[in-house]
Design an enzyme around this catalytic site. Structure first.
Site, short mmCIF file in Angstrom:
data_model
loop_
_atom_site.label_atom_id
_atom_site.label_comp_id
_atom_site.label_asym_id
_atom_site.label_seq_id
_atom_site.Cartn_x
_atom_site.Cartn_y
_atom_site.Cartn_z
N ASN A 9 31.10 2.42 14.70
CA ASN A 9 31.09 2.20 16.15
C ASN A 9 32.54 2.18 16.65
OD1 ASN A 9 31.23 0.78 18.66
ND2 ASN A 9 29.14 0.08 18.36
N HIS A 12 35.51 -0.20 20.38
CA HIS A 12 36.67 -1.06 20.61
C HIS A 12 38.00 -0.33 20.50
CE1 HIS A 12 34.09 -4.23 21.55
NE2 HIS A 12 33.45 -4.14 20.40
N HIS A 45 28.54 2.81 22.56
CA HIS A 45 27.70 2.10 23.53
C HIS A 45 28.28 2.31 24.93
CE1 HIS A 45 25.80 -2.08 24.70
NE2 HIS A 45 25.42 -1.10 25.50
N ARG A 47 28.16 1.08 28.17
CA ARG A 47 27.62 -0.08 28.90
C ARG A 47 27.57 0.24 30.39
NH1 ARG A 47 27.69 -5.13 25.75
NH2 ARG A 47 27.11 -6.07 27.72
N ARG A 51 32.84 -1.03 30.32
CA ARG A 51 34.00 -1.83 29.96
C ARG A 51 34.79 -1.23 28.79
NH1 ARG A 51 31.05 -7.15 27.54
NH2 ARG A 51 30.01 -7.04 29.54
N GLU A 72 24.20 4.20 22.05
CA GLU A 72 23.60 2.90 22.39
C GLU A 72 23.55 2.75 23.90
OE1 GLU A 72 25.15 0.29 18.58
OE2 GLU A 72 25.83 -0.22 20.59
N THR A 103 26.55 -7.64 22.60
CA THR A 103 25.09 -7.67 22.65
C THR A 103 24.60 -8.90 21.90
OG1 THR A 103 25.28 -5.27 22.51
CG2 THR A 103 23.08 -6.19 22.32
N GLU A 153 16.59 -1.23 14.63
CA GLU A 153 17.85 -1.73 14.08
C GLU A 153 17.79 -3.25 14.13
OE1 GLU A 153 21.48 0.26 14.98
OE2 GLU A 153 22.66 -1.58 14.83
N HIS A 196 25.63 -5.42 13.58
CA HIS A 196 26.25 -6.37 14.50
C HIS A 196 26.98 -7.45 13.72
CE1 HIS A 196 27.27 -8.64 18.05
NE2 HIS A 196 26.93 -7.57 18.73
N1 PXP Z 1 24.49 -2.13 16.40
C1 PXP Z 1 24.24 -2.38 17.71
C2 PXP Z 1 22.88 -2.08 18.24
C3 PXP Z 1 25.24 -2.89 18.56
O1 PXP Z 1 24.97 -3.14 19.86
C4 PXP Z 1 26.53 -3.09 18.03
C5 PXP Z 1 27.62 -3.58 18.93
O2 PXP Z 1 27.85 -2.65 19.93
C6 PXP Z 1 26.75 -2.81 16.67
C7 PXP Z 1 25.70 -2.36 15.88
C8 PXP Z 1 28.09 -2.99 16.03
O3 PXP Z 1 28.46 -4.32 16.05
P1 PXP Z 1 29.92 -4.75 15.63
O4 PXP Z 1 30.85 -4.08 16.59
O5 PXP Z 1 29.91 -6.23 15.76
O6 PXP Z 1 30.12 -4.28 14.22
#
Ligand code: PXP
Length: 246
Positions: A9, A12, A45, A47, A51, A72, A103, A153, A196
């Site tokens: 992901n 960030h 994602h 959003r 952001r 996402e 989330t 998930e 997550h």
């Molecule tokens: N899976 C989903 C559905 C999420 O919403 C997120 C965060 O955007 C992640 C995985 C990844 O989480 P993290 O950034 O904490 O590893």
């Protein structure tokens, strides 16, 4: 080779870029580097408040990636239109609250079953694999199956938080719930993913569940990349996943 996929992901990277409002660091560059380092997919994602990832990032990712994009999104009409325009490999429906930092929980599928069934139908028809982000809860899994999702998930946040807080009884209880529910979801024909808050310290017990086919990991990897570079950070996560699931 392990059959467990790693989705990286890159949200960030965009968070850091947006802190200054310019073009760097570029999330697409990070995604390409992640691909080269062995990511099996890229997760982003979009959003509602934009952001981190923006619309132009999704356009650019769709053009640039050779691995699948897991898009996402909240279950809103706007996001459905965007997903139908791009037709990414997968869409993961997540709950979204404007005031939250990330989330926080899984989607309440059971309460919104009819609306969600109608919402995801066109996405499935467009060829997207539809994933639903939920807690390890039998009621939610049953509902996800009934609405026609192909994937769930499991939200690993409560397990990871308990580990970070040193509350090992809760951590182990959360892990056990996820173990049982990943097995249950598999018996319903659902593909199981998880993610997550996962870190090097928490990934292995989840990776060891035989039904889990994909882990989506972002925040920790992007943070770790500051110290050791993104390819090395991803390589270490991959190594731990392979150790847990040879
Ligand atoms: N899976 C989903 C559905 C999420 O919403 C997120 C965060 O955007 C992640 C995985 C990844 O989480 P993290 O950034 O904490 O590893």
């Amino acid at each position: 080779m392990s059959n467990l996929r790693l989705g990286v992901n890159i949200d960030h990277v965009a968070t850091v870029r947006n802190a200054r409002g310019g073009d760097t660091p570029d999330p697409v560059r990070a995604a390409k580097l992640a691909e080269e380092a062995g990511a099996d997919g890229i997760t982003a994602h979009l959003r509602e408040d934009r952001r981190h990832i923006g619309d132009a990032d999704i356009d650019a990712l769709m053009d640039a990636l050779t691995v699948p994009l897991n898009f996402e999104m909240a279950a809103t009409p706007e996001m459905q239109q965007i997903a139908l325009r791009h037709k990414p490999h997968a869409v993961c429906i997540v709950p979204e609250k404007r005031e939250e930092r990330t989330t926080e929980g899984g989607l309440e599928v059971a309460r919104e079953e009819n609306a969600l069934a109608h919402y995801i139908a066109p996405l499935r028809e467009a060829g997207c694999r539809v994933s639903i982000f939920i807690a390890a809860d039998r009621r939610q899994i049953d509902a996800a199956s009934r609405i026609g999702a192909q994937v769930i998930e499991l939200h690993t946040g409560a397990y990871c938080d308990a580990h970070a807080e040193g509350d090992f009884a809760t951590r182990d209880a959360e892990l056990e719930k996820m173990r049982q529910m990943s097995s249950y979801a598999h018996t319903l024909g659902l593909e199981v993913h998880a993610g997550h808050g996962l870190t090097y310290d928490t990934v292995k017990p989840v990776a060891a569940f035989p039904e889990v086919m994909e882990l989506n990991i972002g925040h920790f990897l992007i943070g770790e990349a500051i110290f050791r570079g993104l390819p090395d950070a991803i390589g270490e996560m991959r190594r731990l996943m392979n150790e847990a699931r040879p």
